[in-house]
Design a protein around this motif. Sequence first.
Motif, mmCIF file in Angstrom:
data_model
loop_
_atom_site.group_PDB
_atom_site.id
_atom_site.type_symbol
_atom_site.label_atom_id
_atom_site.label_comp_id
_atom_site.label_asym_id
_atom_site.label_seq_id
_atom_site.Cartn_x
_atom_site.Cartn_y
_atom_site.Cartn_z
ATOM 1 N N GLU A 80 -21.082 29.712 4.666
ATOM 2 C CA GLU A 80 -19.855 28.993 5.034
ATOM 3 C C GLU A 80 -20.052 27.484 5.097
ATOM 4 O OE1 GLU A 80 -17.780 30.600 8.424
ATOM 5 O OE2 GLU A 80 -16.690 31.871 7.023
ATOM 6 N N ASN A 81 -21.235 27.023 5.492
ATOM 7 C CA ASN A 81 -21.474 25.583 5.585
ATOM 8 C C ASN A 81 -21.743 24.942 4.228
ATOM 9 O OD1 ASN A 81 -21.304 24.667 8.372
ATOM 10 N ND2 ASN A 81 -22.972 26.092 8.757
ATOM 11 N N PHE A 82 -22.341 25.696 3.318
ATOM 12 C CA PHE A 82 -22.799 25.067 2.083
ATOM 13 C C PHE A 82 -22.144 25.583 0.811
ATOM 14 C CE2 PHE A 82 -26.375 24.778 5.104
ATOM 15 C CZ PHE A 82 -26.348 23.404 5.283
ATOM 16 N N VAL A 83 -21.489 26.739 0.848
ATOM 17 C CA VAL A 83 -20.908 27.283 -0.378
ATOM 18 C C VAL A 83 -19.394 27.382 -0.259
ATOM 19 C CG1 VAL A 83 -20.923 29.204 -2.026
ATOM 20 C CG2 VAL A 83 -23.046 28.543 -0.884
ATOM 21 N N SER A 84 -18.911 28.306 0.564
ATOM 22 C CA SER A 84 -17.474 28.543 0.654
ATOM 23 C C SER A 84 -17.167 29.294 1.943
ATOM 24 C CB SER A 84 -17.030 29.385 -0.549
ATOM 25 O OG SER A 84 -15.641 29.604 -0.524
ATOM 26 N N LYS A 85 -15.947 29.185 2.399
ATOM 27 C CA LYS A 85 -15.518 29.924 3.586
ATOM 28 C C LYS A 85 -15.440 31.416 3.243
ATOM 29 C CE LYS A 85 -15.045 26.429 6.278
ATOM 30 N NZ LYS A 85 -16.197 26.135 7.097
ATOM 31 N N ILE A 86 -15.816 32.248 4.189
ATOM 32 C CA ILE A 86 -15.711 33.696 4.022
ATOM 33 C C ILE A 86 -14.342 34.102 4.548
ATOM 34 C CG2 ILE A 86 -16.625 35.940 4.701
ATOM 35 C CD1 ILE A 86 -19.368 34.592 5.021
ATOM 36 N N ASP A 87 -13.508 34.603 3.650
ATOM 37 C CA ASP A 87 -12.145 34.955 4.029
ATOM 38 C C ASP A 87 -12.044 36.462 4.221
ATOM 39 O OD1 ASP A 87 -9.445 35.057 4.525
ATOM 40 O OD2 ASP A 87 -8.850 34.675 2.453
ATOM 41 N N ASP A 93 -13.326 42.903 13.329
ATOM 42 C CA ASP A 93 -14.779 42.934 13.494
ATOM 43 C C ASP A 93 -15.466 41.634 13.115
ATOM 44 O OD1 ASP A 93 -14.740 45.533 14.428
ATOM 45 O OD2 ASP A 93 -14.937 46.404 12.422
ATOM 46 N N ALA A 94 -14.714 40.634 12.699
ATOM 47 C CA ALA A 94 -15.319 39.349 12.343
ATOM 48 C C ALA A 94 -15.968 38.748 13.600
ATOM 49 C CB ALA A 94 -14.275 38.397 11.782
ATOM 50 N N PRO A 95 -17.223 38.296 13.480
ATOM 51 C CA PRO A 95 -17.886 37.717 14.654
ATOM 52 C C PRO A 95 -17.118 36.500 15.179
ATOM 53 C CG PRO A 95 -19.428 37.981 12.813
ATOM 54 C CD PRO A 95 -18.066 38.289 12.297
ATOM 55 N N ASP A 96 -17.096 36.329 16.485
ATOM 56 C CA ASP A 96 -16.385 35.201 17.095
ATOM 57 C C ASP A 96 -16.925 33.857 16.617
ATOM 58 O OD1 ASP A 96 -14.727 36.858 18.523
ATOM 59 O OD2 ASP A 96 -15.972 36.821 20.326
ATOM 60 N N TRP A 97 -18.228 33.793 16.349
ATOM 61 C CA TRP A 97 -18.842 32.524 15.985
ATOM 62 C C TRP A 97 -18.671 32.189 14.509
ATOM 63 C CZ3 TRP A 97 -22.397 33.466 12.260
ATOM 64 C CH2 TRP A 97 -22.986 34.726 12.227
ATOM 65 N N LYS A 98 -18.182 33.152 13.689
ATOM 66 C CA LYS A 98 -18.037 32.905 12.249
ATOM 67 C C LYS A 98 -17.114 31.717 12.011
ATOM 68 C CE LYS A 98 -15.478 35.057 9.177
ATOM 69 N NZ LYS A 98 -14.991 33.864 8.553
ATOM 70 N N GLY A 99 -17.573 30.783 11.233
ATOM 71 C CA GLY A 99 -16.782 29.603 10.922
ATOM 72 C C GLY A 99 -16.932 28.488 11.944
ATOM 73 N N LYS A 100 -17.673 28.743 13.014
ATOM 74 C CA LYS A 100 -17.821 27.743 14.066
ATOM 75 C C LYS A 100 -19.246 27.219 14.181
ATOM 76 C CE LYS A 100 -14.285 30.093 16.768
ATOM 77 N NZ LYS A 100 -14.061 30.971 17.903
ATOM 78 N N VAL A 101 -20.161 27.735 13.385
ATOM 79 C CA VAL A 101 -21.560 27.331 13.472
ATOM 80 C C VAL A 101 -21.824 26.261 12.411
ATOM 81 C CG1 VAL A 101 -23.961 28.091 13.351
ATOM 82 C CG2 VAL A 101 -22.232 29.600 14.326
ATOM 83 N N ASP A 102 -21.935 25.007 12.856
ATOM 84 C CA ASP A 102 -22.247 23.927 11.924
ATOM 85 C C ASP A 102 -23.759 23.860 11.733
ATOM 86 O OD1 ASP A 102 -23.174 22.810 14.269
ATOM 87 O OD2 ASP A 102 -21.821 21.098 14.242
ATOM 88 N N PHE A 103 -24.224 22.906 10.935
ATOM 89 C CA PHE A 103 -25.646 22.836 10.614
ATOM 90 C C PHE A 103 -26.490 22.599 11.860
ATOM 91 C CE2 PHE A 103 -29.461 20.619 8.965
ATOM 92 C CZ PHE A 103 -29.968 21.666 8.225
ATOM 93 N N GLY A 104 -26.020 21.743 12.774
ATOM 94 C CA GLY A 104 -26.767 21.484 14.007
ATOM 95 C C GLY A 104 -26.878 22.734 14.859
#
Length: 171
Positions: A80-87, A93-104
Amino acid sequence: MIERNLERGLFASRWIMAPFYVGLVFALVGLLIKFMQELFHFAVELTRAGEADVVLGILSLIDLSLAGNLLLIVIFSGYENFVSKIDVGDHEDAPDWKGKVDFGALKLKLIASMVAISGIHMLKVFMGLAKYSDRDIMWMTIIHVVFVVTGVLLALMDRLSHAPDGIRPEH
């Protein structure tokens, strides 16, 4: 026009990373196979095993599951950070943190997972001290401490880099 095409090409090059994440999915399958082997071995030996062996078996299973969690974090957040968003839409069942974890945050989660895995490995070593030389135990301890110190320093650097301007720790 040349600049625009160059930039589009550079942007499209992110897809070169996609096979890396697919490869990590295969690694996750390999880890599952190893987990199942360990679980089978644990189940077969359970009735004959002593208390320490049962705890060591459980720690081995936890160790493998933490490694699997680590792989999932890297696969999802890296993609998600480097290629594309997972839609996946609003899949429950999508993890709560999906889309919220930046590189740091990814760096911190990785080092925290490494510290946890290393800590479990150290616990296994301490439960079977007779199997290891003093030198081996010393090096494993040093490596674990390096992971812990690295994690603390990465967290500190992340905190300092996100501190509001004008609010820096005093020297």
